[in-house]
Design a protein around this motif. Sequence first.
Motif, short mmCIF file in Angstrom:
data_model
loop_
_atom_site.label_atom_id
_atom_site.label_comp_id
_atom_site.label_asym_id
_atom_site.label_seq_id
_atom_site.Cartn_x
_atom_site.Cartn_y
_atom_site.Cartn_z
N ARG A 92 1.15 -1.06 0.14
CA ARG A 92 -0.23 -0.13 -0.04
C ARG A 92 1.01 1.43 0.01
O ARG A 92 1.00 1.84 -0.74
N PHE A 93 1.78 1.33 0.70
CA PHE A 93 2.98 2.18 0.63
C PHE A 93 3.17 2.15 -0.37
O PHE A 93 3.54 4.13 -1.03
N LEU A 98 1.21 5.96 -7.81
CA LEU A 98 0.45 6.35 -7.84
C LEU A 98 0.07 7.75 -7.87
O LEU A 98 -0.49 8.76 -8.32
N ARG A 99 0.69 8.08 -6.56
CA ARG A 99 0.89 10.46 -6.33
C ARG A 99 2.00 10.83 -6.97
O ARG A 99 2.06 12.26 -7.41
N GLY A 112 12.65 2.16 -9.25
CA GLY A 112 11.93 3.24 -8.30
C GLY A 112 11.92 2.14 -6.93
O GLY A 112 12.42 2.34 -6.36
N ALA A 113 11.48 1.49 -7.37
CA ALA A 113 10.49 0.85 -6.00
C ALA A 113 11.67 -0.23 -4.98
O ALA A 113 11.73 -0.06 -4.27
N GLY A 149 6.17 -7.37 -0.91
CA GLY A 149 4.70 -5.65 -1.38
C GLY A 149 6.12 -4.36 -2.44
O GLY A 149 4.74 -3.75 -2.84
N ARG A 150 6.91 -4.57 -2.44
CA ARG A 150 7.70 -3.04 -2.71
C ARG A 150 7.32 -3.86 -4.60
O ARG A 150 7.28 -3.08 -5.46
N LEU A 151 7.49 -4.67 -4.87
CA LEU A 151 7.74 -5.41 -6.47
C LEU A 151 6.39 -5.25 -6.46
O LEU A 151 6.29 -5.27 -8.29
N GLY A 152 5.60 -5.53 -5.79
CA GLY A 152 4.68 -6.16 -6.45
C GLY A 152 3.75 -4.80 -6.49
O GLY A 152 3.09 -4.31 -7.38
N ALA A 153 3.59 -4.17 -6.42
CA ALA A 153 2.90 -2.53 -5.89
C ALA A 153 3.35 -2.26 -7.50
O ALA A 153 2.76 -1.77 -7.34
N ALA A 154 4.73 -2.33 -7.14
CA ALA A 154 5.64 -1.48 -9.09
C ALA A 154 4.87 -2.10 -10.48
O ALA A 154 4.71 -1.67 -11.07
N LEU A 155 4.78 -3.81 -10.03
CA LEU A 155 4.15 -4.46 -10.80
C LEU A 155 2.98 -3.74 -11.38
O LEU A 155 2.14 -3.69 -12.17
N ALA A 156 2.16 -3.44 -10.58
CA ALA A 156 0.70 -2.65 -10.07
C ALA A 156 0.52 -0.98 -10.75
O ALA A 156 0.00 -1.29 -11.43
N ALA A 157 1.79 -0.25 -10.70
CA ALA A 157 1.74 0.66 -11.33
C ALA A 157 1.55 0.87 -12.68
O ALA A 157 1.56 1.06 -13.35
#
Length: 486
Positions: free
Chosen positions: A7-8, A14-15, A77-78, A104-112
Motif C-alpha cells: 500500500r505504501f 500513483l501519486r 525506483g521501488a 510488497g515493493r515489487l508487487g506495487a511496482a508491477l501494479a503501477a
Amino acid sequence: MIGEFFRFELRQQLRSPLLWLLAVLFALLGFGAAASDAVQIGGGIGNVYRNAPSVIATWLTLFTLLGMLIITIFISGALLRDFEQGTSELFFASPIRKRDYLVGRLGAALAASFVVYAVIALGIFIAQFMPWIDPARLGPVSLKPYLWTFAVFVIPNLLFTGAVLALLAVTTRNILWVYIGVLGFIVLYGVSAALTKNLDNVWLATLVEPLGQRALGRAMRYWSAEERNTGLPAVAGYILANRCLWLAIATGLFAATFALFKTQRSGTGRRRFGSKAKALAMATTLAAPTAAVMPRVAAEFSTSTAWRQFLRQLRFDSAGVFRSVPFMVMLAFGIANFIATALNMQVLYDTRIYPVTSQMLAALQNSMSLFLVIIVLFYAGELVFKERGAKLNEVSDAMPVPNWVPLAAKFTTLVAVILAFLAVGALASIAIQLGKGYTQVEPMVYARTLLLQSVGFIFMGGLALALQVFTNNKFIGYALLILVLV
C-alpha cells in the motif's frame, strides 16, 4: 507486512506525476495509431478494421516492448529508492522480513506498471469513436479483445519484463546499469528477430521470442481479412507453448531476484587486507602539518577568462562522457546492431548486391539512429543534473563563472558526442566494405551525408537541454522530448 509495503509503495507510485505523464504520452501514441494512418506502430494494418481484434492484440503486445523504457523507472525506483536515499539501514534494522519488503515493493511496482498499460489500452479504445474515421474502417465495439490480450500477452509480458528489471536492479544497485540492460535486451531482441526470421524450425523460432509477438503472428499467418476482423486465435499451439515457457523463465528470474537481494548497501562489507595499515599511514601523514605559504593571486575577469573557463568545462564534460562506461556500452550496442544489419544486407529484390556506399549509409542510419536518440536524450539529462547528483551544485553555482559557460559547454559536449558516434559508425561501415572486397570507398560521401544527418540530432540536443533546464526535472524533461519526437 506485505500489505503495508504494498500500500505504501503503490500510493507513492500513483501519486507521482511522472507515472501519469508517461502513461498519457504512450496512450497518445496508441490513440494516434488507432485514429490515423499518419502514426504507425509495427507497420500498416492494410484492409483490416482499425479496431479489429487482431490489430488490438498486435498493438498492445508491441507496447509491452516499448513500455520497458518507462516501467524501468517504477520497478527500479521501488527496489533502489531506500538505498539511494540512505534509508535502507533504518528499514533493515527493524524486524522486517526480506520477503515482505521485496514482495510488497515489487508487487506495487508491477501494479503501477499495469496501470500504465491500462491507460494505453484506454487511449486505443477511445480512438475508435473519433468522428474523422471512415465508418467503413471500423468494426463492432467490443472489450473482449482488450481483456483477451491482457490475459494472454500483456500480464505475462509484464511479469517477464518486471522479473528482468528486478534482477538487474538488485544485482547492479544502479538505475543507469538497469537502463543499459534494457537497451541491451532491446538490441538482442531485434538482432535475434532478424537472425531467426528465416529459420526452418518454426517451433524454435517461435519459442525463443519472449514477448509472444512471433507466436501471435504465426497463429494468424494465413488468416483472411474477415478472420482478422472478427476473431482471435485460440490459446493453443505456438501461443500456449510460448506463454508457458516464458512464464516459467519469469518465475526463475523472480526466484533469482529473491536469492540475490542483499539488505546491505554496496561497499559496507569486509574491508580488504591492508586497509588498516593504509589508514594508519594516512593518519600519521596528516598528524604532522607543515607551514604553508598561500600564494597571492590577482583575480582577472575578462572575456578571455570566460573563454578559458568554457574550454576547461568543455574538456571536463567531454572527458566525463567519452570515458564513461554507459557511452562505451551504448556505442558498442549501436555498432553491433549496425554490423548485424550490414552483414545480412546482401540481397535486394532477390538479386545479390555490392556493399555500395548508399546502401551502407541507409543501413547505418536505420540501425544507429535510435541509439543516437537515446544517447542524446540520456546525456542531456546527465550533463544538466551531474552536479546535483554529486551534491556539488551549490558549490559550482557559487563559482565566479558566467551563466552561459556551463550550458554552452554541455551543448558543445553533446555536439561532440553526436559527431563521434557518427564517425565511429562511418569507420565501421568502411571496414565492412573493405572486408567484403569492395574497394570503392567514398569518404567524402560519408562525411557530407552524416554531417547533414547530424544537424537534426544537434537541434534535438539543444531542445533536450532546454527542456531539462525549463522543467528542472530530469524525467519530465525526458518525457517532454519523447512527446516532441512522437
